[in-house]
Design an enzyme around this catalytic site. Structure first.
Site, PDB file in Angstrom:
ATOM      1  N   CYS A   1       3.795  -4.312   6.640  1.00 26.49           N
ATOM      2  CA  CYS A   1       3.346  -4.074   5.273  1.00 26.49           C
ATOM      3  C   CYS A   1       4.514  -3.666   4.378  1.00 26.49           C
ATOM      4  O   CYS A   1       5.572  -3.266   4.852  1.00 26.49           O
ATOM      5  CB  CYS A   1       2.286  -2.978   5.249  1.00 26.49           C
ATOM      6  SG  CYS A   1       0.674  -3.522   5.834  1.00 26.49           S
TER       7      CYS A   1
ATOM      8  N   HIS B   1       0.849  -1.200   0.000  1.00 27.90           N
ATOM      9  CA  HIS B   1       0.000   0.000   0.000  1.00 27.90           C
ATOM     10  C   HIS B   1       0.877   1.240   0.000  1.00 27.90           C
ATOM     11  O   HIS B   1       2.064   1.190   0.348  1.00 27.90           O
ATOM     12  CB  HIS B   1      -0.977   0.018   1.188  1.00 27.90           C
ATOM     13  CG  HIS B   1      -0.353   0.212   2.524  1.00 27.90           C
ATOM     14  ND1 HIS B   1      -0.044   1.448   3.041  1.00 27.90           N
ATOM     15  CD2 HIS B   1       0.016  -0.683   3.476  1.00 27.90           C
ATOM     16  CE1 HIS B   1       0.469   1.313   4.244  1.00 27.90           C
ATOM     17  NE2 HIS B   1       0.535   0.023   4.528  1.00 27.90           N
TER      18      HIS B   1
END
Length: 231
Positions: free
Chosen positions: A201, A186
């Site tokens: 992440c 992301h």
């Protein structure tokens, strides 16, 4: 990482996912009160990287240049000291640049899976390939810090949410593509070299996250390998 707030999260069994804490605490580095006059242990290397005279002596110009680099990439304290964290970022940048357009030269990311997103934790690089053909990248990424490492292995994109928001920190995670529990590609509004890293992440620039969104789909493979420096 972040909480999945859409319907279907229970069915996916992903539960409470965590957003990168550094989004909240390092997005705007605090300005240092003063610029140090002390030469750091990596003074010559840092001077050379910045195109300064590599004499190993700290000058006001050196300090200003080093401090500007530190501020840009969220390195604290940003006092212009040529220490191990600052040089570590620069050294990583040099090694990333040396990869050029052949990121899978060692053949560690599978070439028999068709389209696949590869993540090299050691070099903090990611790319998309199709067989042996490079489709996009390599691009710098920001992966999990110590004790929150991005997990290695072969995975698959299983859920995508273009406007995902972390429920825990109320932090936006645009262009989220989840591939391992709460770990996802992301975009973030941070430098990709902002230490110490995410909570698992794979952070990307908005440009690169948008491109990955257009290239990948549910079911596509993701291969994560290596070890991030400092973990």
């Amino acid at each position: 990482m972040g909480d999945i707030r859409r319907r279907g999260a229970v069915a996916l069994g992903v539960g409470a996912l965590v957003a990168p804490l550094t989004l909240a605490v390092t997005a705007t580095p605090a300005q240092a009160a003063s610029c140090t006059t002390t030469a750091g242990p990596y003074q010559k290397q840092v001077e050379r990287f910045l195109g300064r005279t590599a004499d190993g002596k700290q000058s006001s110009g050196d300090c200003s240049a080093i401090r500007g680099f530190q501020t840009k990439h969220g390195i604290t304290p940003n006092i212009g000291y040529a220490g191990p964290v600052t040089w570590g970022v620069m050294d990583l940048m040099n090694r990333q640049k040396a990869v050029g357009k052949n990121p899978n030269k060692a053949g560690k990311c599978p070439t028999n899976k068709g389209r696949i997103a590869c993540v090299n934790l050691t070099l903090q690089l990611s790319w998309v390939q199709d067989g042996k053909k490079l489709v996009y990248g390599p691009v710098p990424v920001r992966t999990g810090r110590d004790k929150y490492e991005t997990r290695t292995g072969l995975k698959k994109v299983y859920w995508r949410d273009i406007d995902h928001v972390s429920n825990l920190y109320d932090v936006p995670m645009p262009y989220s593509q989840f591939f391992d529990g709460g770990q996802a590609f992301h975009s973030v509004g941070l430098s990709m070299w902002n230490p110490p890293g995410s909570h698992g992440c794979v952070n990307m620039t908005t440009k690169d996250a948008k491109k990955y969104w257009s290239l990948l789909k549910n079911g596509d493979d993701v291969f994560v390998y290596g070890r991030k420096p400092g973990t």
